[in-house]
Design an enzyme around this catalytic site. Structure first.
Site, PDB file in Angstrom:
ATOM      1  N   SER A   1      -0.750   6.833  -1.538  1.00  0.00           N
ATOM      2  CA  SER A   1      -1.605   6.804  -2.424  1.00  0.00           C
ATOM      3  C   SER A   1      -1.142   7.589  -3.447  1.00  0.00           C
ATOM      4  O   SER A   1      -1.494   8.165  -4.497  1.00  0.00           O
ATOM      5  CB  SER A   1      -3.281   6.666  -2.358  1.00  0.00           C
ATOM      6  OG  SER A   1      -3.543   5.648  -2.193  1.00  0.00           O
TER       7      SER A   1
ATOM      8  N   PHE B   1      -5.984  -6.260   4.626  1.00  0.00           N
ATOM      9  CA  PHE B   1      -5.435  -5.650   6.167  1.00  0.00           C
ATOM     10  C   PHE B   1      -6.776  -5.469   7.122  1.00  0.00           C
ATOM     11  O   PHE B   1      -7.608  -4.544   7.331  1.00  0.00           O
ATOM     12  CB  PHE B   1      -5.148  -4.392   5.333  1.00  0.00           C
ATOM     13  CG  PHE B   1      -3.896  -4.088   4.016  1.00  0.00           C
ATOM     14  CD1 PHE B   1      -2.525  -5.176   4.767  1.00  0.00           C
ATOM     15  CD2 PHE B   1      -4.072  -3.517   3.491  1.00  0.00           C
ATOM     16  CE1 PHE B   1      -1.618  -5.110   4.834  1.00  0.00           C
ATOM     17  CE2 PHE B   1      -2.917  -3.788   2.722  1.00  0.00           C
ATOM     18  CZ  PHE B   1      -1.844  -4.222   3.301  1.00  0.00           C
TER      19      PHE B   1
ATOM     20  N   TYR C   1     -13.139   3.683  -4.725  1.00  0.00           N
ATOM     21  CA  TYR C   1     -12.184   4.149  -4.652  1.00  0.00           C
ATOM     22  C   TYR C   1     -11.524   2.163  -4.733  1.00  0.00           C
ATOM     23  O   TYR C   1     -11.619   1.410  -4.033  1.00  0.00           O
ATOM     24  CB  TYR C   1     -11.391   4.632  -3.115  1.00  0.00           C
ATOM     25  CG  TYR C   1      -9.840   5.153  -3.504  1.00  0.00           C
ATOM     26  CD1 TYR C   1      -9.291   6.386  -3.717  1.00  0.00           C
ATOM     27  CD2 TYR C   1      -9.300   3.844  -2.420  1.00  0.00           C
ATOM     28  CE1 TYR C   1      -8.045   6.439  -4.061  1.00  0.00           C
ATOM     29  CE2 TYR C   1      -7.722   4.430  -2.729  1.00  0.00           C
ATOM     30  CZ  TYR C   1      -7.181   5.320  -3.405  1.00  0.00           C
ATOM     31  OH  TYR C   1      -5.965   5.769  -2.974  1.00  0.00           O
TER      32      TYR C   1
ATOM     33  N   ASN D   1      -7.741   0.537  -4.802  1.00  0.00           N
ATOM     34  CA  ASN D   1      -6.090   0.259  -5.059  1.00  0.00           C
ATOM     35  C   ASN D   1      -6.052  -0.616  -6.337  1.00  0.00           C
ATOM     36  O   ASN D   1      -4.590  -0.131  -6.848  1.00  0.00           O
ATOM     37  CB  ASN D   1      -5.498  -0.457  -4.104  1.00  0.00           C
ATOM     38  CG  ASN D   1      -5.177   1.140  -2.552  1.00  0.00           C
ATOM     39  OD1 ASN D   1      -4.414   1.591  -3.095  1.00  0.00           O
ATOM     40  ND2 ASN D   1      -6.112   0.701  -1.967  1.00  0.00           N
TER      41      ASN D   1
ATOM     42  N   ARG E   1      -6.615  14.369  -6.785  1.00  0.00           N
ATOM     43  CA  ARG E   1      -7.973  14.855  -5.867  1.00  0.00           C
ATOM     44  C   ARG E   1      -8.636  16.565  -6.416  1.00  0.00           C
ATOM     45  O   ARG E   1      -7.001  17.167  -6.344  1.00  0.00           O
ATOM     46  CB  ARG E   1      -8.136  14.530  -4.141  1.00  0.00           C
ATOM     47  CG  ARG E   1      -8.136  13.152  -4.603  1.00  0.00           C
ATOM     48  CD  ARG E   1      -8.721  12.263  -2.685  1.00  0.00           C
ATOM     49  NE  ARG E   1      -8.180  11.391  -1.907  1.00  0.00           N
ATOM     50  CZ  ARG E   1      -8.620  10.338  -2.140  1.00  0.00           C
ATOM     51  NH1 ARG E   1     -10.098  10.752  -2.671  1.00  0.00           N
ATOM     52  NH2 ARG E   1      -8.778   9.601  -2.052  1.00  0.00           N
TER      53      ARG E   1
ATOM     54  N   GLY F   1      -2.705  10.484   1.354  1.00  0.00           N
ATOM     55  CA  GLY F   1      -2.259   8.716   0.353  1.00  0.00           C
ATOM     56  C   GLY F   1      -1.441   8.174   1.609  1.00  0.00           C
ATOM     57  O   GLY F   1      -1.327   9.071   3.254  1.00  0.00           O
TER      58      GLY F   1
END
Length: 419
Positions: free
Chosen positions: A101, A159, A198, A200, A326, A341
């Site tokens: 990320s 996932f 958050y 993706n 961030r 990430g």
């Protein structure tokens, strides 16, 4: 003043646009984080402390770990463990790896450059540019960059079972639309602009915007706007190729079952991530990228100020999010900007001070093991806060101090994790 990198492609930012950016880029739904006391000195990095953090990440399940600090006195790198379990090859700070990320900051920089070029507006609905893509016209471009769109993160279901989920997508090539459709099949998490959540999905849509507005793949945008101007020789976006060329770190994924053998997750399309997490880089290139970004080499002063205007992501008042960026407020008062990430087999930290004079990139070659991620985050304290003073000797004090006083917060998760 912004150092021009590609004057032939980036028009000068008009005074009107600078004024608009300065006044309008701050998140409208939440006040900026209150200022805290900022340390005025520049402590030397605690390289022994960095090594201790890397070794702690290994003790928590990573085959190897490394970090590279870049400051006014030059670069210093440290590595422990192995980058390849099969061959036993030692970890190498020159090696490339999947940065997960941290790719979001690359995507955000490109999109903000397009804002500077008057090709889109942050507070316009996403559907203005991608007609009919989203079911709610209230979701704006800014909401994507600040993770306030409310779009569900499709990786939660993808996932839910770590290794089976990964193996199902390891060699698959997704379209952006397929990933967005996976998100839209789930309920939204918040009303647009209501709260940080958050996802993706936000940066998958950012990738779609980049490709729609430029008429070229995101790989081209990264190359022309960031990689080539900064001379990032080890950085690439190779989707959907599964390989990492050259000297590289192999990644190892922890299964959900305790004691199960690690899964070599190095080769994958990373198509499930794309503009949200498929960039490959190296410690030196990440130092260069975060430092250059903070020094104003990629964005105008007004846009960079907006990018670094942040709102809290948790209740600690030490972690914040801006526009694809961030901010962590460390125990010594130093503020650092960058991104974390996670991609299967890799944890990454890439941060810089606001003046760009000091930066740190760190990697552990594992994932789905949050303790290793938390331990790796300890490199930030050691690098930017320096060596902690020895505790004063007092008979009455029972309060912890010195090196043992700082208890690291659990790492923020960029992907679902079971451990």
């Amino acid at each position: 003043m912004t150092v021009p990198l590609s004057s032939h492609r980036r028009p000068a930012v008009s005074a009107a646009l600078i004024a608009a950016l300065a006044g309008a880029l701050a998140p409208a739904t939440s006040a900026s984080a209150a200022p805290t006391t900022v340390r005025t000195g520049t402590p030397a990095p605690d390289m022994a402390g960095i090594v201790a953090a890397l070794e702690s990440a290994m003790a928590d399940g990573a085959p190897g770990a490394m970090a590279r600090y870049l400051g006014p006195d030059g670069a210093r790198g440290r590595a422990v463990g192995v980058r390849d379990r099969a061959s036993g090859t030692a970890m190498d700070t020159r090696a490339r790896f999947r940065i997960g990320s941290v790719s979001k900051t690359f995507s955000s920089v490109v999109l903000l450059q397009l804002v500077e070029e008057d090709r889109l507006t942050l507070d316009a609905p996403v559907n203005t540019y991608l007609e009919g893509l989203l079911p709610d016209d209230r979701i704006t471009v800014r909401h994507l960059l600040t993770h306030r769109s409310g779009l569900a993160d499709y990786t939660d279901a993808m996932f839910n079972e770590t290794v089976p989920g990964f193996e199902a997508v390891r060699n698959r090539v997704f379209s952006y639309q397929e990933l967005v459709d996976l998100s839209l099949a789930d309920p939204r998490t918040t009303e647009p602009g209501a709260a940080y959540a958050y996802s993706n999905t936000n940066f998958v849509v950012v990738g779609m915007l980049i490709e729609k507005l430029t008429g070229h793949p995101v790989a081209d945008a990264y190359q022309r706007r960031i990689i080539k101007p900064l001379g990032l020789r080890a950085t690439a976006y190779v989707h959907p190729d599964t390989r990492i060329n050259g000297t590289h770190v192999r990644g190892y994924l922890h299964p959900d079952e305790a004691g199960a053998p690690l899964v070599d997750s190095t080769e994958q399309t990373a198509s499930w991530a794309q503009s949200a997490g498929a960039v490959i880089s190296s410690p030196a290139d990440l130092n260069t990228f975060t430092s250059a970004l903070m020094r104003g080499r990629l964005l105008s002063p007004a846009t960079l100020e907006a990018m670094t205007t942040v709102t809290p992501t948790d209740g600690t008042n030490t972690r914040f999010y801006g526009l694809g960026l961030r901010r962590y407020d460390l125990s010594c008062g130093t503020r650092v900007y960058g991104h974390t990430g996670t991609v299967q087999g890799y944890y990454t930290y890439a941060f810089s001070t606001r003046d760009g004079r000091r930066s740190l990139s760190a990697l552990a070659n594992t994932s789905n093991h949050g303790a290793a991620n938390t331990a790796l985050g300890g490199t930030l304290e050691a690098a930017f806060c320096g060596r902690r003073p020895a505790p004063a000797s007092t008979a009455r004090s029972t309060r912890p101090s010195g090196p043992s006083a700082h208890v690291p917060l659990p790492a923020e998760r960029d992907l679902p994790e079971r451990h």
